[in-house]
Write an enzyme that holds these catalytic residues in place. Sequence first.
Site, PDB file in Angstrom:
ATOM      1  N   LYS A  15      38.333  50.605  54.383  1.00 27.41           N
ATOM      2  CA  LYS A  15      38.772  51.271  53.154  1.00 27.41           C
ATOM      3  C   LYS A  15      37.846  50.970  51.973  1.00 27.41           C
ATOM      4  CE  LYS A  15      42.568  47.998  52.538  1.00 27.41           C
ATOM      5  NZ  LYS A  15      41.689  46.889  52.175  1.00 27.41           N
ATOM      6  N   ARG A  90      49.287  45.122  47.330  1.00 26.05           N
ATOM      7  CA  ARG A  90      49.232  44.416  48.608  1.00 26.05           C
ATOM      8  C   ARG A  90      50.619  43.905  49.029  1.00 26.05           C
ATOM      9  NH1 ARG A  90      43.686  43.640  49.388  1.00 26.05           N
ATOM     10  NH2 ARG A  90      43.176  41.967  50.786  1.00 26.05           N
ATOM     11  N   ARG A 129      30.601  41.608  60.326  1.00 26.78           N
ATOM     12  CA  ARG A 129      30.426  42.121  58.962  1.00 26.78           C
ATOM     13  C   ARG A 129      29.527  41.217  58.106  1.00 26.78           C
ATOM     14  NH1 ARG A 129      35.388  44.001  55.195  1.00 26.78           N
ATOM     15  NH2 ARG A 129      35.928  41.813  54.916  1.00 26.78           N
ATOM     16  N   ARG A 162      31.303  36.874  54.586  1.00 27.60           N
ATOM     17  CA  ARG A 162      32.398  36.397  53.748  1.00 27.60           C
ATOM     18  C   ARG A 162      33.055  35.217  54.445  1.00 27.60           C
ATOM     19  NH1 ARG A 162      36.075  41.420  51.945  1.00 27.60           N
ATOM     20  NH2 ARG A 162      37.656  39.840  52.311  1.00 27.60           N
ATOM     21  N   ARG A 173      44.843  36.789  58.059  1.00 25.99           N
ATOM     22  CA  ARG A 173      44.864  37.942  57.143  1.00 25.99           C
ATOM     23  C   ARG A 173      45.614  39.108  57.777  1.00 25.99           C
ATOM     24  NH1 ARG A 173      38.800  38.710  56.073  1.00 25.99           N
ATOM     25  NH2 ARG A 173      39.399  40.501  54.807  1.00 25.99           N
TER      26      ARG A 173
HETATM   27  P1  AMP Z   1      39.839  42.077  50.275  1.00 27.00           P
HETATM   28  O1  AMP Z   1      38.416  42.041  49.858  1.00 27.00           O
HETATM   29  O2  AMP Z   1      40.564  43.301  49.754  1.00 27.00           O
HETATM   30  O3  AMP Z   1      40.018  41.904  51.764  1.00 27.00           O
HETATM   31  O4  AMP Z   1      40.566  40.818  49.570  1.00 27.00           O
HETATM   32  C1  AMP Z   1      40.184  39.494  49.857  1.00 27.00           C
HETATM   33  C2  AMP Z   1      41.265  38.501  49.466  1.00 27.00           C
HETATM   34  O5  AMP Z   1      41.541  38.602  48.060  1.00 27.00           O
HETATM   35  C3  AMP Z   1      42.613  38.705  50.139  1.00 27.00           C
HETATM   36  O6  AMP Z   1      42.687  38.115  51.414  1.00 27.00           O
HETATM   37  C4  AMP Z   1      43.548  38.022  49.123  1.00 27.00           C
HETATM   38  O7  AMP Z   1      43.502  36.628  49.222  1.00 27.00           O
HETATM   39  C5  AMP Z   1      42.930  38.396  47.793  1.00 27.00           C
HETATM   40  N1  AMP Z   1      43.494  39.674  47.253  1.00 27.00           N
HETATM   41  C6  AMP Z   1      42.841  40.862  47.087  1.00 27.00           C
HETATM   42  N2  AMP Z   1      43.658  41.801  46.568  1.00 27.00           N
HETATM   43  C7  AMP Z   1      44.871  41.201  46.429  1.00 27.00           C
HETATM   44  C8  AMP Z   1      46.151  41.632  45.938  1.00 27.00           C
HETATM   45  N3  AMP Z   1      46.353  42.878  45.515  1.00 27.00           N
HETATM   46  N4  AMP Z   1      47.167  40.724  45.941  1.00 27.00           N
HETATM   47  C9  AMP Z   1      46.985  39.462  46.343  1.00 27.00           C
HETATM   48  N5  AMP Z   1      45.827  38.989  46.825  1.00 27.00           N
HETATM   49  C10 AMP Z   1      44.761  39.827  46.853  1.00 27.00           C
END
Ligand code: AMP
Length: 215
Positions: A15, A90, A129, A162, A173
């Site tokens: 996404k 989320r 990745r 990452r 996750r």
């Molecule tokens: P992502 O890059 O979207 O996979 O986000 C990486 C990490 O950031 C997630 O595993 C969460 O720890 C934190 N995170 C990102 N967006 C949110 C959100 N809307 N609510 C809570 N934690 C978030």
Amino acid sequence: MKKNLVFLGPPGSGKGTQAVRLAEKLTVAHVSTGDVLRNAVKEGTPLGKEAETYMKKGELVPDHLLVGLIETMITDGKLKDGFILDGFPRTVPQAESLKEMFDRNQVPLQAAVLFQVSDVEVVQRLSGRWFCPQCQATYNYPARVPEKEGVCDRDGAALQRRPDDEEAVVRNRLEVYRKQTRPIVDFYRRESVLREINAEGSPDEVFEVLVREVG
Ligand code: AMP
């Protein structure tokens, strides 16, 4: 017409990649809460310090931190020309707060797009990745390989992984996604804005479907 969209899906569903491409095509803002948080961690801001402990374990950062962040963007007018929210909401409370903020500010939401992929595919994708620490471009072995191994095509920076893409963290996750994020799907279905797309194809194939659905 300007577009206001929310992107949903498990980690590794692509996404983020699709959000960058579609935001460019529609000339709307792309807001990735994951990127905002990673930058805050890198810069050592108070938000970053608080977020880091959760992110390292693959857990979600507390709702109030993210809700405040998005609310500021709405009230500052940063999203007035359309947007794609990537990684927010989320949790169900985040989705409910977002709806209240939209209603209060008369912001209509055209669609919540769900990117569907299997767990097996997610684990495979995330273990391959890589990203560029300078321009944030993402690569994926074997689907999207840089011309020169380990180096960004755009700016030549050394690619990195990452820390939360390590397999045990990825599994957590996914679990967090299933328990806390997936229930949002029903929320948007009830609001009649849910669009589901099969995200198992190549980035170009998925983009084509996406543009057909919401572009
Ligand atoms: P992502 O890059 O979207 O996979 O986000 C990486 C990490 O950031 C997630 O595993 C969460 O720890 C934190 N995170 C990102 N967006 C949110 C959100 N809307 N609510 C809570 N934690 C978030």
